[in-house]
Scaffold this motif. Sequence first.
Motif, mmCIF file in Angstrom:
data_model
loop_
_atom_site.group_PDB
_atom_site.id
_atom_site.type_symbol
_atom_site.label_atom_id
_atom_site.label_comp_id
_atom_site.label_asym_id
_atom_site.label_seq_id
_atom_site.Cartn_x
_atom_site.Cartn_y
_atom_site.Cartn_z
ATOM 1 N N SER A 80 0.817 -1.215 0.000
ATOM 2 C CA SER A 80 0.000 0.000 0.000
ATOM 3 C C SER A 80 0.849 1.264 0.000
ATOM 4 C CB SER A 80 -0.936 0.012 1.207
ATOM 5 O OG SER A 80 -0.194 -0.018 2.412
ATOM 6 N N THR A 81 2.026 1.184 0.615
ATOM 7 C CA THR A 81 2.922 2.342 0.685
ATOM 8 C C THR A 81 4.360 1.867 0.607
ATOM 9 O OG1 THR A 81 1.368 3.503 2.145
ATOM 10 C CG2 THR A 81 3.626 4.360 2.037
ATOM 11 N N ARG A 82 5.170 2.540 -0.198
ATOM 12 C CA ARG A 82 6.597 2.218 -0.260
ATOM 13 C C ARG A 82 7.350 3.521 -0.485
ATOM 14 N NH1 ARG A 82 8.253 -2.437 -4.208
ATOM 15 N NH2 ARG A 82 7.875 -3.787 -2.425
ATOM 16 N N THR A 83 7.825 4.111 0.606
ATOM 17 C CA THR A 83 8.587 5.344 0.560
ATOM 18 C C THR A 83 9.883 5.139 1.342
ATOM 19 O OG1 THR A 83 7.659 6.285 2.605
ATOM 20 C CG2 THR A 83 6.413 6.642 0.561
ATOM 21 N N ASP A 84 10.707 6.185 1.383
ATOM 22 C CA ASP A 84 11.937 6.108 2.161
ATOM 23 C C ASP A 84 11.643 5.964 3.655
ATOM 24 O OD1 ASP A 84 13.435 6.354 -0.114
ATOM 25 O OD2 ASP A 84 13.795 8.515 0.112
ATOM 26 N N ALA A 85 10.480 6.429 4.073
ATOM 27 C CA ALA A 85 10.149 6.406 5.495
ATOM 28 C C ALA A 85 9.292 5.218 5.912
ATOM 29 C CB ALA A 85 9.424 7.702 5.883
ATOM 30 N N LEU A 86 8.429 4.758 5.004
ATOM 31 C CA LEU A 86 7.446 3.737 5.377
ATOM 32 C C LEU A 86 7.283 2.695 4.271
ATOM 33 C CD1 LEU A 86 5.164 2.713 7.277
ATOM 34 C CD2 LEU A 86 3.616 4.262 6.057
ATOM 35 N N ASP A 87 7.393 1.430 4.672
ATOM 36 C CA ASP A 87 7.114 0.303 3.777
ATOM 37 C C ASP A 87 5.934 -0.440 4.400
ATOM 38 O OD1 ASP A 87 7.078 -1.764 2.012
ATOM 39 O OD2 ASP A 87 9.181 -2.329 2.264
ATOM 40 N N GLU A 88 4.757 -0.236 3.827
ATOM 41 C CA GLU A 88 3.527 -0.775 4.415
ATOM 42 C C GLU A 88 2.919 -1.823 3.495
ATOM 43 O OE1 GLU A 88 0.597 1.866 6.508
ATOM 44 O OE2 GLU A 88 -0.692 1.206 4.863
ATOM 45 N N VAL A 89 2.699 -2.996 4.054
ATOM 46 C CA VAL A 89 2.101 -4.112 3.330
ATOM 47 C C VAL A 89 0.779 -4.462 3.994
ATOM 48 C CG1 VAL A 89 2.342 -6.537 2.705
ATOM 49 C CG2 VAL A 89 4.324 -5.020 2.604
ATOM 50 N N VAL A 90 -0.235 -4.712 3.182
ATOM 51 C CA VAL A 90 -1.546 -5.114 3.694
ATOM 52 C C VAL A 90 -1.797 -6.560 3.296
ATOM 53 C CG1 VAL A 90 -4.012 -4.627 3.730
ATOM 54 C CG2 VAL A 90 -2.373 -2.738 3.469
ATOM 55 N N CYS A 91 -2.175 -7.378 4.275
ATOM 56 C CA CYS A 91 -2.470 -8.774 3.985
ATOM 57 C C CYS A 91 -3.738 -9.187 4.718
ATOM 58 C CB CYS A 91 -1.310 -9.682 4.405
ATOM 59 S SG CYS A 91 -1.093 -9.842 6.182
ATOM 60 N N THR A 92 -4.329 -10.266 4.267
ATOM 61 C CA THR A 92 -5.492 -10.793 4.966
ATOM 62 C C THR A 92 -5.021 -11.616 6.162
ATOM 63 O OG1 THR A 92 -5.537 -12.806 3.631
ATOM 64 C CG2 THR A 92 -6.826 -10.915 2.837
ATOM 65 N N VAL A 93 -5.897 -11.765 7.139
ATOM 66 C CA VAL A 93 -5.569 -12.613 8.285
ATOM 67 C C VAL A 93 -5.295 -14.034 7.809
ATOM 68 C CG1 VAL A 93 -6.469 -13.613 10.420
ATOM 69 C CG2 VAL A 93 -6.850 -11.190 9.925
ATOM 70 N N GLU A 94 -6.060 -14.482 6.833
ATOM 71 C CA GLU A 94 -5.860 -15.829 6.297
ATOM 72 C C GLU A 94 -4.465 -15.979 5.702
ATOM 73 O OE1 GLU A 94 -7.863 -18.956 3.088
ATOM 74 O OE2 GLU A 94 -8.712 -16.956 3.363
ATOM 75 N N ALA A 95 -3.992 -14.962 4.988
ATOM 76 C CA ALA A 95 -2.652 -15.011 4.403
ATOM 77 C C ALA A 95 -1.594 -15.076 5.492
ATOM 78 C CB ALA A 95 -2.421 -13.802 3.512
ATOM 79 N N LEU A 96 -1.862 -14.427 6.611
ATOM 80 C CA LEU A 96 -0.915 -14.412 7.717
ATOM 81 C C LEU A 96 -0.796 -15.781 8.382
ATOM 82 C CD1 LEU A 96 0.886 -12.171 8.839
ATOM 83 C CD2 LEU A 96 -0.865 -11.712 10.559
ATOM 84 N N THR A 97 -1.770 -16.639 8.157
ATOM 85 C CA THR A 97 -1.704 -17.994 8.709
ATOM 86 C C THR A 97 -0.863 -18.930 7.856
ATOM 87 O OG1 THR A 97 -3.655 -18.855 7.541
ATOM 88 C CG2 THR A 97 -4.053 -17.691 9.612
ATOM 89 N N ASP A 98 -0.527 -18.502 6.628
ATOM 90 C CA ASP A 98 0.201 -19.357 5.692
ATOM 91 C C ASP A 98 1.692 -19.355 6.019
ATOM 92 O OD1 ASP A 98 1.213 -20.786 3.592
ATOM 93 O OD2 ASP A 98 0.693 -19.321 2.051
#
Length: 240
Positions: A56-74
Motif C-alpha cells: 500500500s505504501t513504499r517510501t523512504d520512510a514507510l514500507d507498508e504491506v496489507v495482507c489478509t488474516v488468512e494469508a498471515l496464517t500461511d
Amino acid sequence: MWAVDILDEVLARAAADPVVRGVILTGSRARGTETARSDYDVTIAVAEQPQPWRHSTRTDALDEVVCTVEALTDTSVHWQRYFYRDAKVLLDRLNGGIAELIDRQATLSAEEAALHARTSLDAYVNQLYRCAKSRRDGFAEAALLDEAESLPWLLETVFALHGRLRPYNKYLRWELESFPLPGDWNTALMPDRVRTASLRLFPAVETLARCHGHAEVLEGWGSDIELIHAFAEAAGADRC
C-alpha cells in the motif's frame, strides 16, 4: 519525532478502519537495530481484500504491506518467516490472535525443523562435495565459489537443527547476540568467522546432525563423504 508521527499516523488510520484486524511492526525498527536511514516496515492485517498481499505504501520512510488474516496464517513460504522474528504487534483486534499468528510465523514446529534440517543438510553436503571435487581436481577458484555457495545451506542446517529459522544475513550477529546458540556454535557462526568456514565446520555439522537423528542423510552419500572429510581436515589444519 518523525518516527512517532509515522507510527501514530499508521495506527490512527488502522483504528478508523473496521476492516483492520492488526498492525505489526517488523524489521530493524522492531528489533532495535535501526540506523538513521532505516524505514518503518509495517504489516496491516485485514479481514479480507481481493488479493492476499499488496503493497500500500513504499517510501523512504514507510514500507507498508496489507495482507489478509488468512494469508498471515500461511507458513508455507519458508524464506519470509524470519521477517516476523521479534516483530512488535501494535494493534490486535483478535484478542491475541494476531500475536499468535506472528509467533507461529517466526517459530518452527519440531516437525518443520526436522524436515528443513534434512533438506538443508543434504544441500550443504552436495555443495561441499562439489567444492571438494574442485579442490581435488585443481580448480581452486571454482572450489572457492562452491564453498561460498554452501554457506547459506550451512546456516540453514545449523539453525534448523537447533529448531530455529536462519536469520537474514543482516541480522545474523543480532540473532546470535540476542538469542545465543549453545556450545561453540554462537562463536563459530558470527559473520566475521563463518564467511570462510563452511568446509572447515563440516565435521561439527556432521556430529550435530547425527545427534539429531539425521545420520541417514549423511550415509546416503556413501564414500563421497570421505572426500569432504579430507579437505575439511586440511582446511582446519590451514587455519591452525
